[in-house]
Design an enzyme around this catalytic site. Structure first.
Site, mmCIF file in Angstrom:
data_model
loop_
_atom_site.group_PDB
_atom_site.id
_atom_site.type_symbol
_atom_site.label_atom_id
_atom_site.label_comp_id
_atom_site.label_asym_id
_atom_site.label_seq_id
_atom_site.Cartn_x
_atom_site.Cartn_y
_atom_site.Cartn_z
ATOM 1 N N ASP A 150 42.673 35.288 30.802
ATOM 2 C CA ASP A 150 42.502 35.849 32.126
ATOM 3 C C ASP A 150 41.959 37.536 32.205
ATOM 4 O O ASP A 150 42.420 38.199 31.576
ATOM 5 C CB ASP A 150 43.830 35.877 32.967
ATOM 6 C CG ASP A 150 43.559 36.539 34.548
ATOM 7 O OD1 ASP A 150 42.967 35.923 34.867
ATOM 8 O OD2 ASP A 150 44.359 37.495 34.605
ATOM 9 N N ASP A 165 33.977 38.850 37.476
ATOM 10 C CA ASP A 165 35.241 38.344 37.243
ATOM 11 C C ASP A 165 34.856 36.769 36.755
ATOM 12 O O ASP A 165 34.436 35.980 37.586
ATOM 13 C CB ASP A 165 36.255 38.156 38.130
ATOM 14 C CG ASP A 165 37.533 37.575 37.836
ATOM 15 O OD1 ASP A 165 37.832 37.750 36.610
ATOM 16 O OD2 ASP A 165 38.198 36.710 38.582
#
Length: 439
Positions: free
Chosen positions: A110, A320
């Site tokens: 992540d 992201d």
């Protein structure tokens, strides 16, 4: 431009880093690992019962949920943010080895969190896990961190245990959590050269009390953000603070894989390279860029204000790799949709999932029907074709792969078929259009 004009039925990925024996220390020339799509048949998350369109719908829902939690964390601006992801919905899996002798650990990778942690024995309250728990007593390189050392004193979610050992308590936006001891251990990553690369004394959380929405196919979380204890930051000395990746479209997943590069292998250079500053701001976990405008064809839509005192002029968008969609403020998204409505002559349609707002009836290849959308970052104009900006949600329906959210995010669909390099020492991010299937 090398980017594909095909539409990609899967927008979420699994990151699998394969490793083999023997192992070596980090080479100066850098190293490269392989990336595998989350819903690829090579992924442990693969569900053969799901249709490609169901996978798209699931990825879209994860994007919306993730964006909400990223927005909450950005607003809170914590030094070690909690609530940044929905813990079981990571877009990547990371397979590493931990300890001596090495033990395989499958974690949710992540870019929106920092802490590396896995479930450890003895486990007082753990979620069900298919693989054996990591046993620190069987590793010769495991070492607990004491309360007096810097990592324990500088992190906001740690406390001192009864034996003078540093304990952590880490929580996520969906109320999932991990609690345990902060420790150091040897971590090993795979390499496409066949020689694994090991890193000693990596800080990680040895979780003895973990729960929430995790499932038995993962063993913990691998934080890849920009904070002080993330994996990428801890590898900074060995890799010069450089990493890059090249994401292949899912439609090209047969026989080809995406790449994640470190060190010298991560340098993005040559014809077509454009660069924009990485903006340093809180929370340090996220990688902030400055978006100045978005163009649809030749129509430019301004993003930043003319007020030099506006705090959103710099670092107003997060890049992201864990978010599928690109998330924009509602007014900017509306303007983009309005301009597209004037350019695109395809028949209008509706998203079967009722999430995406601008959709069209379309056949297999409609690249020429969709105008180029350009994201004007500070110093870098990134041109996106139909394969980056629209997603097929049904056999005959495509939708704009953008939505409104609590925070602004440049998602991974827009990044496909670009080599994207992060130079965290020089605060620079570079784009290079390439065919990632042959990179």
């Amino acid at each position: 431009m090398a980017a594909s004009l095909r539409f990609h039925p899967l927008l979420s990925f699994a990151l699998i880093l394969a490793f083999s024996i023997p192992c070596q220390s980090a080479p100066e020339y850098g190293f490269t690992t392989e990336l595998v799509h989350r819903d690829s048949s090579r992924s442990p998350y693969y569900n053969p019962a799901e249709t490609p369109h169901q996978r798209v719908a699931n990825a879209i829902r994860r994007s919306i949920s993730r964006a909400d939690h990223l927005g909450q964390s950005s607003a809170n601006a914590l030094s070690t943010p909690s609530g940044v992801i929905v813990s079981s919905n990571g877009e990547y899996l990371l397979n590493v080895s931990l300890g001596s002798p090495r033990v395989a650990i499958v974690g949710i990778a992540d870019t929106g969190s920092d802490l590396i942690w896995t479930q450890c024995e003895p486990c007082h309250d753990c979620f069900k896990q298919a693989s054996p728990l990591f046993n620190p007593r069987k590793s010769s390189t495991y070492k607990d961190i004491s309360c007096s050392v810097s990592p324990c004193r500088t992190l906001s979610q740690t406390s001192c245990g009864v034996r003078g050992l540093c304990e952590y308590s880490y929580s996520y936006g969906d109320r999932s959590y991990s609690k345990g001891n902060l420790a150091t251990e040897t971590l090993t990553l795979g390499s496409t050269s066949g020689q694994p690369v090991s890193f000693p004394k990596v800080i990680f959380g040895c979780g003895h009390d973990n729960g929430g929405t995790f499932n038995d196919r993962t063993d913990g979380i691998i934080g890849l953000g920009g904070g002080s204890i993330s994996l990428l930051t801890q590898l900074g000395t060995a890799t010069g603070g450089k990493f890059s990746y090249c994401l292949v479209p899912y439609s090209s997943d047969h026989g080809s894989s995406s790449k994640l590069n470190f060190g010298a292998n991560a340098v993005v250079a040559g014809r077509g390279v454009i660069s924009t500053p990485l903006v340093q701001k809180d929370p340090k976990t996220f990688y902030f860029l400055t978006l100045e405008a978005v163009s649809v064809g030749k129509t430019r839509i301004k993003f930043t204000s003319d007020d030099p005192s506006d705090p959103m002029r710099e670092g107003n968008i997060i890049i992201d790799s864990g978010t599928t969609l690109t998330l924009l403020p509602f007014d900017i998204l509306t303007k983009i949709e309005d301009v597209l409505g004037k350019f695109v002559t395809l028949p209008p349609a509706s998203d079967p999932s009722q999430i995406l707002s601008l959709c069209y009836q379309a056949g297999a290849d409609v690249g020429s029907s969709i105008p180029t959308i350009t994201f004007h970052f500070k110093g870098a104009d990134v041109e996106l074709n139909a394969g980056n900006t629209f997603v097929r949600v049904a056999d005959d329906i495509i939708c704009l792969a953008m939505a409104s959210g609590l925070t602004t995010i440049y998602g991974n669909l827009a990044q496909m078929n670009y080599l994207i390099g992060y130079d965290t020492q020089n605060n620079k991010l570079s784009f290079k259009p390439v065919d990632c299937t042959s990179y």
